[in-house]
Design an enzyme around this catalytic site. Structure first.
Site, PDB file in Angstrom:
ATOM      1  CG  ASN A 110      -0.440   0.696   2.420  1.00 21.18           C
ATOM      2  OD1 ASN A 110      -0.468   1.920   2.529  1.00 21.18           O
ATOM      3  ND2 ASN A 110       0.101  -0.087   3.358  1.00 21.18           N
ATOM      4  CG  PHE A 114      -0.658   9.116   7.164  1.00 25.70           C
ATOM      5  CD1 PHE A 114      -0.589   7.760   7.433  1.00 25.70           C
ATOM      6  CD2 PHE A 114       0.289   9.953   7.771  1.00 25.70           C
ATOM      7  CE1 PHE A 114       0.394   7.231   8.273  1.00 25.70           C
ATOM      8  CE2 PHE A 114       1.275   9.442   8.612  1.00 25.70           C
ATOM      9  CZ  PHE A 114       1.326   8.082   8.852  1.00 25.70           C
ATOM     10  CB  SER A 172       3.411   5.375   7.424  1.00 31.61           C
ATOM     11  OG  SER A 172       2.518   4.740   8.300  1.00 31.61           O
ATOM     12  CG  ASN A 174       3.059   4.630   1.702  1.00 31.39           C
ATOM     13  OD1 ASN A 174       3.875   4.277   0.855  1.00 31.39           O
ATOM     14  ND2 ASN A 174       2.333   3.768   2.402  1.00 31.39           N
ATOM     15  CB  THR A 175       3.921  10.515   5.273  1.00 29.10           C
ATOM     16  OG1 THR A 175       2.553  10.115   5.218  1.00 29.10           O
ATOM     17  CG2 THR A 175       4.006  11.985   5.630  1.00 29.10           C
ATOM     18  CE  LYS A 210       2.587  -0.042  12.842  1.00 27.44           C
ATOM     19  NZ  LYS A 210       1.187  -0.201  12.413  1.00 27.44           N
ATOM     20  CG  ASN A 239       4.112   1.083   9.608  1.00 29.23           C
ATOM     21  OD1 ASN A 239       3.400   0.675   8.692  1.00 29.23           O
ATOM     22  ND2 ASN A 239       3.817   2.156  10.316  1.00 29.23           N
TER      23      ASN A 239
END
Ligand SMILES: Cc1cc2nc3c(=O)[nH]c(=O)nc-3n(C[C@H](O)[C@H](O)[C@H](O)COP(=O)(O)O)c2cc1C
Length: 349
Positions: A110, A114, A172, A174-175, A210, A239
């Site tokens: 993915n 967010f 994460s 993706n940021t 996390k 993660n």
């Protein structure tokens, strides 16, 4: 009798992954998924960072990003549910397609980025939720925010009072720039600010961090030491990974984003074991990544996890996932001669 939860999961997997996710949330809201008891295992009851869990199997962040279905999810048999990631302001996330699934490899990539409704939408849902079951709140930053630290402090101030525990998500992939917050100086400064905000606005609420499974030994050691020194209450490992371990089909490997599911299991468990060796019991760990059976959960516990979480496994298995895992884990614990899950923590470290 057909296995209805498995049948529903199979049907949902015929849809595009984001559509399937929306349908699953809608189905949970109607109560369609029903009740799957998993609180009848004395061996699985456990107490971690001051909270009593009916079983140590949690739903990981990302499924219920906006706290829409916490009660139905708890009824599926999870010992706790982590909602989020919640950012201060609503945001759309990355362009679609951004969610990819491979049923054979039981893997997901993915790059959602967010997507979520933001604190104003989530806060009233958390306040009004039935006070049964443990709900953790995972917080993050907005992509365009100039001040990452301020976003986390806002999350703690607004959502801390209605959370059972808080998770600071700095992992994460993706940021842009988010994982940079795991670097020692940035991490220490952020964690100090978060612990202070927690003490002021949500005293007594456990504050977890996390981490990414992509930290090497040296980086992980530094982060664990800072977390202990700054009095974080727990670490989640971890993660999704930006690596592409063996067993990931090419179609998925080519997609940018974070990988989860079965192919993540070995890497995530190895990072957990490393963190446990460094932590030496000074801070509890939550093991996440690639869990699809009770034996997987037990392996994480023996590697050092006091609690575990799973997400992808439920996508491939359906609504009966948590209850099946609890039953299998109870068997694993007792077959190995332990009277409680807590006694097994770190025994294969
Ligand atoms: C579609 C999807 C969305 C996710 N969103 C989040 C998120 O918003 N915040 C977060 O901390 N983790 C998020 N995760 C990561 C999961 O919480 C978990 O750490 C990871 O998927 C590994 O566990 P698993 O192999 O059991 O899925 C997401 C995972 C997936 C598959």
């Amino acid at each position: 009798m057909p296995d209805m939860p498995a049948l529903i999961a199979r049907t949902l997997r015929t849809f595009d992954p984001e559509r399937a996710h929306r349908l699953a949330i809608a189905g949970l809201k109607t109560g369609l998924a029903g009740h799957h008891a998993s609180d009848g295992y004395p061996s699985l009851r456990t107490s971690v960072f001051g909270l009593g869990f009916p079983n140590p199997i949690g739903l990981a962040a990302g499924f219920d990003k906006n706290a829409e279905v916490t009660a139905p999810l708890l009824r599926l048999g999870f010992g706790y549910v982590e909602i989020g990631t919640v950012t201060p302001l609503p945001q759309a996330g990355n362009p679609k397609p951004r969610l990819f699934r491979d049923d054979h490899a039981k893997a997901i990539v993915n790059r959602l980025g967010f997507n979520g409704q933001g604190i104003d939408a989530v806060e009233p849902r958390l306040r009004q939720r039935p006070r049964t079951g443990i709900v953790g709140v995972n917080i993050g930053r907005n992509k365009l925010s100039a001040e990452a630290e301020a976003d986390y402090v806002t999350g703690i101030r607004r959502l801390g009072p209605c959370a059972d525990y808080l998770t600071v998500n700095i992992s994460s992939p993706n940021t842009p720039g988010l994982r940079g917050l795991q670097e020692p100086a940035a991490f220490e400064s952020l964690l100090k600010a978060c612990v202070a905000a927690r003490t002021m606005h949500a005293p007594g609420k456990p504050l977890l961090v996390k981490l990414a499974p992509d930290l090497d030994n040296k980086a992980l050691r530094a982060v664990v030491e800072i977390a202990v020194a700054q009095h974080a209450d727990g670490l989640i490992l971890g993660n999704t990974t930006i690596s592409r371990p063996d067993g990931v089909p090419d179609r998925l490997s080519r997609e940018m984003g974070g990988l989860s599911g079965r192919p993540l299991f070995d890497l995530a468990t190895d990072r957990l074991r490393c963190a446990y060796r460094v932590a030496g019991g000074r801070i509890p760990l939550v093991g996440v990544g690639g869990i699809s059976t009770g034996a997987d959960a037990f392996a994480k516990i023996r590697a050092g996890a006091s609690l575990v979480q799973a997400y992808s496994g439920m996508i491939f298995d359906g609504a009966g996932f948590a209850a099946r895992l609890a039953k299998e884990l109870d068997e694993c614990v007792r077959d190995a001669g332990f009277t409680s899950v807590a006694a097994a923590v770190g025994t294969a470290g």
